[in-house]
Scaffold this motif. Sequence first.
Motif, PDB file in Angstrom:
ATOM      1  N   THR A 236       0.833  -1.205   0.000  1.00  0.00           N
ATOM      2  CA  THR A 236       0.000   0.000   0.000  1.00  0.00           C
ATOM      3  C   THR A 236       0.867   1.255   0.000  1.00  0.00           C
ATOM      4  O   THR A 236       0.595   2.198  -0.746  1.00  0.00           O
ATOM      5  N   ALA A 237       1.922   1.270   0.795  1.00  0.00           N
ATOM      6  CA  ALA A 237       2.819   2.432   0.835  1.00  0.00           C
ATOM      7  C   ALA A 237       3.519   2.625  -0.508  1.00  0.00           C
ATOM      8  O   ALA A 237       3.671   3.754  -0.979  1.00  0.00           O
ATOM      9  N   ALA A 238       3.913   1.519  -1.158  1.00  0.00           N
ATOM     10  CA  ALA A 238       4.574   1.614  -2.466  1.00  0.00           C
ATOM     11  C   ALA A 238       3.606   2.147  -3.528  1.00  0.00           C
ATOM     12  O   ALA A 238       3.995   2.948  -4.383  1.00  0.00           O
ATOM     13  N   ILE A 239       2.354   1.724  -3.458  1.00  0.00           N
ATOM     14  CA  ILE A 239       1.347   2.239  -4.400  1.00  0.00           C
ATOM     15  C   ILE A 239       1.131   3.732  -4.156  1.00  0.00           C
ATOM     16  O   ILE A 239       1.143   4.532  -5.092  1.00  0.00           O
ATOM     17  N   ASN A 240       0.941   4.110  -2.903  1.00  0.00           N
ATOM     18  CA  ASN A 240       0.711   5.523  -2.581  1.00  0.00           C
ATOM     19  C   ASN A 240       1.907   6.395  -2.927  1.00  0.00           C
ATOM     20  O   ASN A 240       1.749   7.575  -3.238  1.00  0.00           O
ATOM     21  N   ALA A 241       3.107   5.822  -2.904  1.00  0.00           N
ATOM     22  CA  ALA A 241       4.313   6.561  -3.281  1.00  0.00           C
ATOM     23  C   ALA A 241       4.500   6.628  -4.791  1.00  0.00           C
ATOM     24  O   ALA A 241       5.345   7.368  -5.282  1.00  0.00           O
ATOM     25  N   GLY A 242       3.709   5.847  -5.537  1.00  0.00           N
ATOM     26  CA  GLY A 242       3.795   5.878  -6.997  1.00  0.00           C
ATOM     27  C   GLY A 242       5.011   5.159  -7.553  1.00  0.00           C
ATOM     28  O   GLY A 242       5.491   5.518  -8.626  1.00  0.00           O
ATOM     29  N   ASP A 243       5.497   4.122  -6.871  1.00  0.00           N
ATOM     30  CA  ASP A 243       6.729   3.441  -7.253  1.00  0.00           C
ATOM     31  C   ASP A 243       6.440   2.036  -7.795  1.00  0.00           C
ATOM     32  O   ASP A 243       6.372   1.073  -7.027  1.00  0.00           O
ATOM     33  N   PRO A 244       6.265   1.891  -9.128  1.00  0.00           N
ATOM     34  CA  PRO A 244       5.912   0.577  -9.686  1.00  0.00           C
ATOM     35  C   PRO A 244       6.985  -0.486  -9.467  1.00  0.00           C
ATOM     36  O   PRO A 244       6.663  -1.664  -9.298  1.00  0.00           O
ATOM     37  N   ILE A 245       8.239  -0.103  -9.430  1.00  0.00           N
ATOM     38  CA  ILE A 245       9.311  -1.079  -9.203  1.00  0.00           C
ATOM     39  C   ILE A 245       9.195  -1.654  -7.796  1.00  0.00           C
ATOM     40  O   ILE A 245       9.312  -2.864  -7.588  1.00  0.00           O
ATOM     41  N   GLU A 246       8.935  -0.802  -6.832  1.00  0.00           N
ATOM     42  CA  GLU A 246       8.772  -1.260  -5.448  1.00  0.00           C
ATOM     43  C   GLU A 246       7.505  -2.110  -5.301  1.00  0.00           C
ATOM     44  O   GLU A 246       7.501  -3.111  -4.589  1.00  0.00           O
TER      45      GLU A 246
ATOM     46  N   GLU B 152       5.020  -7.745 -17.038  1.00  0.00           N
ATOM     47  CA  GLU B 152       3.655  -7.296 -17.322  1.00  0.00           C
ATOM     48  C   GLU B 152       3.071  -6.538 -16.135  1.00  0.00           C
ATOM     49  O   GLU B 152       2.375  -5.532 -16.316  1.00  0.00           O
ATOM     50  N   LEU B 153       3.349  -7.028 -14.931  1.00  0.00           N
ATOM     51  CA  LEU B 153       2.838  -6.337 -13.741  1.00  0.00           C
ATOM     52  C   LEU B 153       3.431  -4.940 -13.614  1.00  0.00           C
ATOM     53  O   LEU B 153       2.709  -3.980 -13.324  1.00  0.00           O
ATOM     54  N   GLN B 154       4.712  -4.795 -13.870  1.00  0.00           N
ATOM     55  CA  GLN B 154       5.330  -3.475 -13.783  1.00  0.00           C
ATOM     56  C   GLN B 154       4.736  -2.524 -14.820  1.00  0.00           C
ATOM     57  O   GLN B 154       4.445  -1.372 -14.511  1.00  0.00           O
ATOM     58  N   ALA B 155       4.523  -2.994 -16.042  1.00  0.00           N
ATOM     59  CA  ALA B 155       3.912  -2.149 -17.077  1.00  0.00           C
ATOM     60  C   ALA B 155       2.508  -1.708 -16.654  1.00  0.00           C
ATOM     61  O   ALA B 155       2.123  -0.544 -16.829  1.00  0.00           O
ATOM     62  N   MET B 156       1.745  -2.636 -16.074  1.00  0.00           N
ATOM     63  CA  MET B 156       0.396  -2.306 -15.611  1.00  0.00           C
ATOM     64  C   MET B 156       0.462  -1.253 -14.507  1.00  0.00           C
ATOM     65  O   MET B 156      -0.275  -0.264 -14.530  1.00  0.00           O
ATOM     66  N   TYR B 157       1.346  -1.459 -13.534  1.00  0.00           N
ATOM     67  CA  TYR B 157       1.446  -0.504 -12.426  1.00  0.00           C
ATOM     68  C   TYR B 157       1.968   0.853 -12.890  1.00  0.00           C
ATOM     69  O   TYR B 157       1.561   1.886 -12.359  1.00  0.00           O
ATOM     70  N   GLU B 158       2.836   0.893 -13.873  1.00  0.00           N
ATOM     71  CA  GLU B 158       3.293   2.183 -14.389  1.00  0.00           C
ATOM     72  C   GLU B 158       2.105   2.987 -14.905  1.00  0.00           C
ATOM     73  O   GLU B 158       2.008   4.192 -14.652  1.00  0.00           O
ATOM     74  N   GLN B 159       1.188   2.339 -15.626  1.00  0.00           N
ATOM     75  CA  GLN B 159      -0.005   3.029 -16.134  1.00  0.00           C
ATOM     76  C   GLN B 159      -0.920   3.450 -14.990  1.00  0.00           C
ATOM     77  O   GLN B 159      -1.380   4.587 -14.935  1.00  0.00           O
TER      78      GLN B 159
END
Length: 110
Positions: free
Chosen positions: A3-13, A37-44
Motif C-alpha cells: 500500500t505504501a509503495a502504491i501511494n508513493a507511486g513506485d511501480p518497481i517497489e 507485465e505487472l510493472q507495465a500495468m502498475y506504471e499506467q
Amino acid sequence: MITAAINAGDPIEVVKYWDEEGCFALPDGALMRGHAELQAMYEQRLALQPEITTHAAKILQAGDVALVTNVWSTRLRNGEIDGKDSFEGIATLVLRRHADGSWRILVDST
C-alpha cells in the motif's frame, strides 16, 4: 507494505511484493502475468496517483500458502476512470511464503 509503495507511486517497489509467477486478474478478464507485465500495468495505474487504503478482512493460511480477502478504497489524485476519481471494492489474493520468510502475491483478483 505494498500500500505504501502504491501511494508513493513506485511501480518497481510495488512489483517486489509479487511472486515471480504472479498473476493479476483485471475486471475485464485479462490476466497480467510475471514481473514485466505487472510493472507495465502498475506504471499506467500509478500515473493516476492513486491514494489507497486497505484492510485485510480475512486471512486463511495453509502451510506456505495464504488466502487473503482485502477491503480497499482508492482516490485518484491525477485523473479519472470512466468519470470517477474514487473506487472501493474487495480483493481476493493468494500469497506464497518464500524461503526468506516473506510473503508475496501469487494471484490477485480485484
